[in-house]
Write a protein that holds these residues in place. Structure first.
Motif: not given
Length: 429
Positions: A166-182
């Motif tokens: 358990e506890s890994g490999a799940y999607t984590y949406h994070v905003p990047a410096a250029d406005g993208r979502t990583v």
């Protein structure tokens, strides 16, 4: 029987509540269900009870290349308590609603168990042998589950080079410096150790109205204040350093390892994956002193939840002893070592490839868990333990509030994604 959503729902409907201190229910019935699914797929299971009704299931799925070392795939069947009055649905209903499967254990971790069972039921042909372990008691101390198996049935795990759980490999949406979502996918390659402690302060008993310079309560409170106020230094482990560097690169932000707090501030929401693991921690959580308001007791006690990074425990204990002061002693209540697996390994590379096969834009990074899992039982056997329970999550889904939370649920699409990723890994690694 092989549908992953149906299997997860059926597992959720087993009330496997673990209240701690040996008080649990339903593990035996859940274990028998798991054994039945495995038997139906032609895999011979062994149901092992560490105590009456504390059941664990072990099985081995042969690989196409028996010369390779085996991979341990382990998950727990027990769950933490849930009060039905607080939930939108009954916590053991396994109901599908609004695109999610609801119920206690849906993400912690009957979803992963269901993925594994579904793949085996469909005739998974792994490249290497898989040792499957579905265990009891992870939500307490593991003494009736993984730790018991590792101590009493070690032979089942001989030849296992690595493990996933358990506890890994799940999607984590994070905003990047250029406005993208990583889309980050953190894979657990380490976890802090557990050093739960009891502090005992001793002094001179007396009347509450009189001066007493040997008041055990005062000594204890002063020690707790010093501990709570102490700022533990930054100590970067290979996992956390790699997380900071690779996440910063993906987000396009500056990473300065000489200023970790500043780096964390620039990482935005991604900082929550590392902010608790750049340092050790020691948190007062329990107090016990006195029996009458006008009596100064001779003894006062407290408990600390202390978490240690790999390679730091000796220094931490020395610092704690200095903070305790006179008249206060410590002893371990629970003591388990940290877990650390190689970051740059063929195992990690295979996990990253399996994720990118389903999400080509996945950014796979290692991370260190702040708490603990059953990896603490298997890592001392020489097994490299990874947190890899793949799951696709939509943006805004409150995943970190799900485990042990109210209205725990898992997206149906996430289950199906996770099953595909897990199948990719187990058939190729």
């Amino acid at each position: 029987m092989a549908d992953v959503v149906d299997l997860c729902a059926r597992l959720v409907r087993f009330d496997t509540t673990n209240r701690g201190h040996g008080d649990s229910e339903g593990e035996r019935e859940a274990a028998e269900f798991v054994a039945g699914v495995l038997s139906g797929a032609g895999v011979e299971p062994k149901v092992l009870e560490s105590a009456p009704r504390r059941a664990n299931v072990l099985a081995r799925v042969p690989g196409t290349d028996p010369s390779l070392p085996a991979l341990l795939v382990q998950g727990h069947l027990d769950v933490v308590p849930a009060d039905a009055a607080d939930w939108s649905v009954h916590p053991f209903s396994g109901e599908v609603r609004d695109g999610c499967l609801w119920g206690r254990g849906a993400v912690d971790m009957k979803d992963f168990c269901a993925m594994v069972l579904s793949l085996v039921a469909e005739g998974l042909r792994p490249r290497r042998d898989l040792v499957l372990a579905f265990v009891a008691d992870e939500e307490d101390r593991g003494e009736w589950g993984a730790h018991w198996l590792a101590a009493e049935h070690r032979e089942y795990f001989e030849g296992c080079a690595a493990a996933i759980s358990e506890s890994g490999a799940y999607t984590y949406h994070v905003p990047a410096a250029d406005g993208r979502t990583v889309r980050l996918y953190p894979v657990g390659t380490a976890e802090r150790g557990t050093a739960h402690m009891r502090l005992t302060a001793r002094g001179r008993a007396g009347h509450g109205s009189r001066r007493n310079d040997e008041n055990a309560v005062v000594r204890l409170v002063a020690a707790l204040h010093r501990i709570a106020s102490h700022r533990w230094p930054v100590q970067l482990t290979p996992t956390v350093e790699a997380f900071l560097v690779r996440t910063g690169e993906a987000l396009g932000v500056e990473v300065d390892l000489s200023d970790v707090d500043g780096t964390l501030a620039r990482l935005g929401p991604a900082a929550s994956l590392a902010e608790n693991t750049v340092r050790n921690s020691s948190t007062p959580t329990m107090l016990d002193a006195g029996y009458k308001v006008n009596v100064i007791p001779s003894v006062a006690r407290a408990q600390l939840d202390t978490r240690t990074l790999p390679g730091t425990e000796e220094d931490l204990l020395a610092q704690l002893d200095a903070l305790l002061g006179p008249g206060v002693e410590r002893e371990f209540v629970a003591h388990q070592p940290p877990v650390q697996a190689p970051v740059d390994s063929p195992w990690f590379a295979a996990m990253a490839d399996a994720l990118r096969a389903e999400d080509p834009e996945a950014v796979v990074v290692p991370y260190c868990m702040g708490g603990g899992t059953d990896a603490k039982a298997f890592s001392p056997l020489g097994i490299d333990c990874y947190g890899f329970a793949p799951l696709w999550l939509p943006e805004g889904f409150p995943y970190r509030a799900m485990a042990h939370g109210v209205d725990e649920r898992v997206p149906v699409a996430g289950l199906e994604f996770g099953k595909r990723v897990l199948g990719n890994l187990l058939s190729s690694v």
